[in-house]
Design a protein around this motif. Structure first.
Motif, PDB file in Angstrom:
ATOM      1  N   THR A 138       0.844  -1.291   0.120  1.00 29.94           N
ATOM      2  CA  THR A 138      -0.054   0.071   0.027  1.00 29.94           C
ATOM      3  C   THR A 138       0.917   1.280  -0.053  1.00 29.94           C
ATOM      4  O   THR A 138       0.185   2.308  -0.195  1.00 29.94           O
ATOM      5  N   GLY A 139       2.036   1.189   0.534  1.00 33.10           N
ATOM      6  CA  GLY A 139       2.988   2.288   0.371  1.00 33.10           C
ATOM      7  C   GLY A 139       2.801   3.154   1.833  1.00 33.10           C
ATOM      8  O   GLY A 139       2.997   4.266   1.864  1.00 33.10           O
ATOM      9  N   THR A 140       2.191   2.362   2.625  1.00 33.70           N
ATOM     10  CA  THR A 140       1.878   3.130   4.098  1.00 33.70           C
ATOM     11  C   THR A 140       3.103   2.991   4.859  1.00 33.70           C
ATOM     12  O   THR A 140       3.881   1.957   5.022  1.00 33.70           O
ATOM     13  N   ILE A 141       3.226   3.997   5.673  1.00 33.42           N
ATOM     14  CA  ILE A 141       4.305   3.991   6.872  1.00 33.42           C
ATOM     15  C   ILE A 141       3.390   4.148   8.057  1.00 33.42           C
ATOM     16  O   ILE A 141       2.232   4.465   8.177  1.00 33.42           O
ATOM     17  N   LEU A 142       3.835   3.303   9.252  1.00 32.75           N
ATOM     18  CA  LEU A 142       3.132   3.348  10.444  1.00 32.75           C
ATOM     19  C   LEU A 142       4.011   3.696  11.439  1.00 32.75           C
ATOM     20  O   LEU A 142       5.096   3.292  11.556  1.00 32.75           O
ATOM     21  N   ILE A 143       3.544   4.579  12.418  1.00 33.12           N
ATOM     22  CA  ILE A 143       4.414   5.222  13.394  1.00 33.12           C
ATOM     23  C   ILE A 143       3.840   4.797  14.851  1.00 33.12           C
ATOM     24  O   ILE A 143       2.463   5.308  15.054  1.00 33.12           O
ATOM     25  N   LEU A 144       4.423   4.273  15.737  1.00 29.41           N
ATOM     26  CA  LEU A 144       3.546   4.096  17.044  1.00 29.41           C
ATOM     27  C   LEU A 144       4.360   4.928  18.058  1.00 29.41           C
ATOM     28  O   LEU A 144       5.501   5.319  18.022  1.00 29.41           O
ATOM     29  N   GLU A 145       3.403   5.389  18.978  1.00 35.09           N
ATOM     30  CA  GLU A 145       3.804   6.312  20.212  1.00 35.09           C
ATOM     31  C   GLU A 145       2.855   6.470  21.093  1.00 35.09           C
ATOM     32  O   GLU A 145       1.846   5.858  21.109  1.00 35.09           O
ATOM     33  N   ASN A 146       3.212   6.899  22.190  1.00 38.53           N
ATOM     34  CA  ASN A 146       2.274   7.184  23.456  1.00 38.53           C
ATOM     35  C   ASN A 146       2.145   8.642  23.837  1.00 38.53           C
ATOM     36  O   ASN A 146       1.104   8.883  24.314  1.00 38.53           O
ATOM     37  N   GLU A 147       2.844   9.598  23.343  1.00 36.00           N
ATOM     38  CA  GLU A 147       2.558  10.908  23.657  1.00 36.00           C
ATOM     39  C   GLU A 147       1.716  11.724  22.800  1.00 36.00           C
ATOM     40  O   GLU A 147       1.131  12.741  23.458  1.00 36.00           O
ATOM     41  N   LEU A 160      -1.280   5.486  10.583  1.00 34.08           N
ATOM     42  CA  LEU A 160      -1.006   4.881   9.361  1.00 34.08           C
ATOM     43  C   LEU A 160      -1.057   5.927   8.312  1.00 34.08           C
ATOM     44  O   LEU A 160      -2.177   6.437   8.127  1.00 34.08           O
ATOM     45  N   LEU A 161       0.256   6.249   7.677  1.00 34.35           N
ATOM     46  CA  LEU A 161       0.185   7.319   6.636  1.00 34.35           C
ATOM     47  C   LEU A 161       0.513   6.938   5.236  1.00 34.35           C
ATOM     48  O   LEU A 161       1.507   6.344   5.054  1.00 34.35           O
ATOM     49  N   THR A 162      -0.389   7.380   4.400  1.00 34.91           N
ATOM     50  CA  THR A 162      -0.435   6.853   3.015  1.00 34.91           C
ATOM     51  C   THR A 162      -0.410   8.175   1.991  1.00 34.91           C
ATOM     52  O   THR A 162      -1.338   8.723   1.887  1.00 34.91           O
ATOM     53  N   GLY A 163       0.948   8.410   1.505  1.00 35.77           N
ATOM     54  CA  GLY A 163       1.017   9.585   0.724  1.00 35.77           C
ATOM     55  C   GLY A 163       0.526  10.922   1.316  1.00 35.77           C
ATOM     56  O   GLY A 163       0.536  11.040   2.449  1.00 35.77           O
ATOM     57  N   THR A 164       0.303  11.757   0.679  1.00 36.74           N
ATOM     58  CA  THR A 164       0.008  13.302   0.987  1.00 36.74           C
ATOM     59  C   THR A 164      -1.641  13.256   0.981  1.00 36.74           C
ATOM     60  O   THR A 164      -2.259  12.425   0.435  1.00 36.74           O
ATOM     61  N   LYS A 165      -2.256  14.516   1.488  1.00 36.73           N
ATOM     62  CA  LYS A 165      -3.358  14.631   1.373  1.00 36.73           C
ATOM     63  C   LYS A 165      -4.108  14.838   0.184  1.00 36.73           C
ATOM     64  O   LYS A 165      -3.244  15.258  -0.715  1.00 36.73           O
ATOM     65  N   ARG A 166      -5.296  14.246  -0.090  1.00 38.56           N
ATOM     66  CA  ARG A 166      -5.962  14.293  -1.453  1.00 38.56           C
ATOM     67  C   ARG A 166      -6.478  15.557  -1.737  1.00 38.56           C
ATOM     68  O   ARG A 166      -6.607  15.888  -3.196  1.00 38.56           O
ATOM     69  N   HIS A 167      -7.018  16.467  -0.964  1.00 42.41           N
ATOM     70  CA  HIS A 167      -7.867  17.591  -1.391  1.00 42.41           C
ATOM     71  C   HIS A 167      -6.946  18.680  -0.552  1.00 42.41           C
ATOM     72  O   HIS A 167      -6.631  18.582   0.669  1.00 42.41           O
ATOM     73  N   PRO A 168      -7.010  19.966  -0.985  1.00 44.12           N
ATOM     74  CA  PRO A 168      -6.334  21.040  -0.255  1.00 44.12           C
ATOM     75  C   PRO A 168      -6.968  21.378   1.219  1.00 44.12           C
ATOM     76  O   PRO A 168      -6.238  21.812   2.064  1.00 44.12           O
ATOM     77  N   ALA A 169      -8.182  20.974   1.067  1.00 42.70           N
ATOM     78  CA  ALA A 169      -9.057  21.509   2.390  1.00 42.70           C
ATOM     79  C   ALA A 169      -8.760  20.411   3.595  1.00 42.70           C
ATOM     80  O   ALA A 169      -8.747  20.454   4.804  1.00 42.70           O
ATOM     81  N   ASP A 170      -8.013  19.052   3.203  1.00 43.93           N
ATOM     82  CA  ASP A 170      -7.749  17.827   3.987  1.00 43.93           C
ATOM     83  C   ASP A 170      -6.406  18.595   5.067  1.00 43.93           C
ATOM     84  O   ASP A 170      -5.847  19.643   4.928  1.00 43.93           O
ATOM     85  N   GLU A 171      -6.680  17.722   6.131  1.00 46.55           N
ATOM     86  CA  GLU A 171      -5.607  18.104   7.222  1.00 46.55           C
ATOM     87  C   GLU A 171      -4.249  17.380   6.725  1.00 46.55           C
ATOM     88  O   GLU A 171      -4.304  16.357   6.314  1.00 46.55           O
ATOM     89  N   GLY A 172      -3.109  18.045   7.014  1.00 41.92           N
ATOM     90  CA  GLY A 172      -1.843  17.358   7.129  1.00 41.92           C
ATOM     91  C   GLY A 172      -0.937  18.125   6.422  1.00 41.92           C
ATOM     92  O   GLY A 172      -1.330  18.922   5.576  1.00 41.92           O
TER      93      GLY A 172
END
Lengths: 461, 236
Positions: free
Chosen positions: A206-215, A266-278
């Motif tokens: 899928t090209g997804t990266i996953l980052i785990l954390e607690n804070e 779980l992050l896959t690429g960049t935001k799809r629409h300008p109004a999206d967050e990220g």
């Protein structure tokens, strides 16, 4: 670096040893409780290892698949042969985006390449945002544990540090200390132009990266700045999205004893629409830095299965006494003792494979069943072959081991020699070994003699 | 281009090092040969649990109660309501109980419907004109969650469905609305249900933000919310 000298210094530090004992014991207990909840823990370990082995055997193909899918989703993928290339790539992105402040969430790989120094040298201010890393950075020190980087500092020391650097009222209240850091770091998050994170898993299909954390600092780092740079070792890739299940079951339980950490992004690429967050841009930097070399042998290859949970640190009797700093490298403990010499080359860290009693506790707790003692022995053999001992010393060592083998293979010769030693009160010259240990004197009669006498006695009854 | 060179070098170093030598340790690994296991679609050897939707395996009630038990275990609050009217009342209670002044709701229609009658009682930040400073000044973020995971007490938020990424993170209190119909049994079920291809960001949330970085003492709310309150809407 000098493992010998630094280990001695750590052993003399009573406060450090107390903190280490507390942390490693607590994490060990929590881990045991957490894995007891999983019906088939052994099966999960085997499955995870099988996935890692499969990936590593076809790493070229899975990396290409990951890169293609990440790019299709809008990410820009960069390849870095070594630390210098990776630093150049990230500093180049920062320069192109006009970044002055960079917020960072915890990333072992960024420490491995000494990214902070590289950014600072180019006039860019890197800010660590994980609370432990932030403390360590403010103090100008290095992390001492993979999961709790500031484990070597007391709350009193942290209070003094925050009073000095953040102008906070000195307080022993841990919640107040954390709140002060939250407030100071919110300002940095607000002004940061670039966020740098690590990656725990990268999914090829899928090209997804996953980052785990607690804070939540990794979520802020990856969602607030306009640009996100994710740095990952090439071994982080796994084939399928569904494979995440088994790794999510293993990693938090092994690391902190949680069923799941507070957040997974779980992050896959960049935001799809300008109004999206990220962020507008996502850059993924794939780092080799010695990893492809480790693929050559099945013994060293398993080092790349590591998911950086830190369980082997907590289980290791050597680490429990000396802590992370004595290893003189970013990766401490048993996994560091095998990883560091392979990443940096033997010249820099030939002592590390000896920083172990080979008790096997690390192998027993490893969620992906890395046989760390086997890798340690492999590296020790390499260190010897590379001329750890040379000339007369090597000759004597070979002679000594050849004689030992000859004697041990001949019981009568062994018995006769021991009888001589007993009569002459000879203690073998074991040099360094007896420096810190007492060799017990030989018993007046050997076990074999006692046994024979015992048998005669039994028979006579 | 240098990155292109590096890419070629790294891939060829990997292939070179994986070449069988002596007694082949691994299988015959080619670059993209057709003989070896095809692209990543098959599971690895060994048994894999099949993904089951919550429906039909465990009783629905059991799944919901194990979800709420796990929520409590990870330090999240939970209120169970029936229908939207009850939900609106409970939401008002949560907001005033927390002493909230500034509230920001996501663009989910349910959130909008529930917050509309509360406009007189709380200052509502407008999502469309929300600056970073505005967001930092909010006390509560209200979102929905697309899925719950009973095994771990986890909320799943998909970016394709709602603008919830920052609202669930920046304010000190996060209120999440979730239908009991959307609670999956296991982590694997959750992963199977998310619409991965549509969402550039999927967030799993298990309890409040936490740290033990100072002397292993637990502190909640270090970077993210101190309070996570799940408003669980039962089927009518």
């Amino acid at each position: 670096m000098s493992f010998d000298r630094d280990a001695r210094a750590a052993l003399a530090d009573g406060q450090l040893r107390g903190a280490l004992r507390h942390a490693t014991t607590l994490f060990g207990e929590r881990r045991r409780a957490a894995i007891a909840e999983v019906p088939d823990w052994e099966g999960a370990r085997d499955r995870a290892r099988a996935i890692k082995d499969e990936t590593l055997l076809h790493l070229d193909r899975y990396l290409e698949q990951f890169a293609a899918n990440a790019e299709r989703a809008g990410a820009q993928v960069h390849w870095a042969r070594d630390a210098a290339q990776a630093c150049d790539i990230i500093a180049g992105i920062a320069a192109r985006r006009g970044a002055r402040t960079v917020v960072k969430s915890k990333s072992m790989a960024s420490e491995e390449i000494h990214l902070n120094a590289a950014l600072a040298a180019r006039g860019i201010a890197p800010v660590e945002t994980d609370l432990g890393e932030y403390i360590v950075q403010l103090a100008g020190e290095e992390p001492s544990h993979i999961v709790v980087p500031a484990i070597h500092k007391t709350k009193g020391q942290i209070a003094a540090l925050f009073a000095e650097k953040l102008g906070m009222e000195p307080s022993d209240d841990v919640a107040k200390l954390a709140a002060a850091a939250r407030q100071a770091l919110r300002r940095r998050f607000a002004e940061a132009d670039l966020g740098v994170s690590g990656v725990n898993f990268a999914v090829a299909e899928t090209g997804t990266i996953l980052i785990l954390e607690n804070e939540g600092n990794a979520r802020l780092t990856t969602s607030l700045p306009r640009t996100h740079v994710a740095l990952m070792g090439i071994e982080k890739v796994i084939p399928r999205f569904a494979d995440l299940e088994v790794f999510l079951r293993l990693l938090p339980r092994s690391g902190t004893g949680q069923a799941l950490t507070a957040y997974q992004s779980l992050l896959t690429g960049t935001k799809r629409h300008p109004a999206d967050e990220g962020p507008e841009e996502l850059h993924i930097v794939l780092l080799d830095n010695g990893r492809s070399r480790m693929l050559a042998s099945p013994v060293t290859r398993q080092t790349l299965a590591c998911i950086r949970c830190g369980a082997c640190l907590n289980a290791c009797p050597v680490y429990r006494q000396i802590g992370g700093h004595a290893y003189g490298s970013v990766y401490p403990g048993p996994i560091g003792a095998v990883l560091t010499p392979q990443l940096l080359g033997m010249g820099e860290s030939a002592e590390l494979p000896y920083a172990s009693s080979l008790c096997g506790a690390c192998r027993d707790v490893c969620p992906v069943k890395i046989d760390i003692p086997a890798v340690l022995l492999h590296l020790r053999a390499q260190a010897v072959a590379r001329g750890g001992s040379t000339g007369t010393r090597a000759l004597l060592e070979r002679l000594a081991f050849a004689s030992y083998a000859a004697v041990m293979a001949r019981p009568r010769l062994f018995g006769w020699l021991m009888a001589c030693a007993r009569r002459l009160h000879i203690v073998p010259p074991l040099g360094a070994w007896t420096k810190w240990r007492d060799l017990r004197p030989l018993a007046p009669r050997s076990f074999r003699d006692e046994w024979r006498a015992g048998l005669r006695h039994e028979g006579g009854r | 281009m240098r990155s292109e060179d590096a890419r070629r070098e790294i891939l060829s170093a990997i292939r070179e090092n994986l070449k069988p030598r002596g007694i082949a340790p691994g299988s015959a690994v080619g670059s993209t040969g057709s003989a070896d296991p095809g692209p990543a679609t098959e599971g690895p050897q060994g048994p894999r649990k099949s993904f089951r939707a919550a429906r039909g395996s465990k009783e629905r009630g059991d799944v919901v109660s194990s979800f709420t038990e796990r929520l409590a275990a990870v330090g999240a609050q939970c209120t169970v309501v029936r229908g939207e009217a009850e939900a609106a009342g409970a939401l008002a209670g949560i907001l005033s109980g927390a002493g909230a002044r500034r509230v920001v709701g996501s663009d989910a229609p349910l959130v909008q419907r529930l917050l509309r009658p509360l406009r007189d009682r709380f200052e509502m930040a407008a999502l469309d004109r929300l600056s970073r400073d505005d967001l930092f000044a909010c006390d509560v973020g209200v979102t929905t969650a697309q899925w719950g995971i009973a095994e771990t007490g986890t909320l799943v938020l998909e970016s394709a469905r709602e603008r919830s990424r920052l609202l669930s993170l920046v304010p000190p209190i996060h209120v999440a609305l979730l239908s009991t119909r959307c609670i999956c049994e296991s982590l694997g079920d959750g992963l199977a249900h998310v619409r991965q291809a549509d969402s550039h960001a999927i967030t799993f949330i298990t309890g409040p933000s936490r740290t033990s970085d100072i002397e292993l003492t637990l502190v909640v709310g270090v970077h993210g919310p101190q309070t996570v309150h799940v408003l669980l809407l039962e089927d009518l």
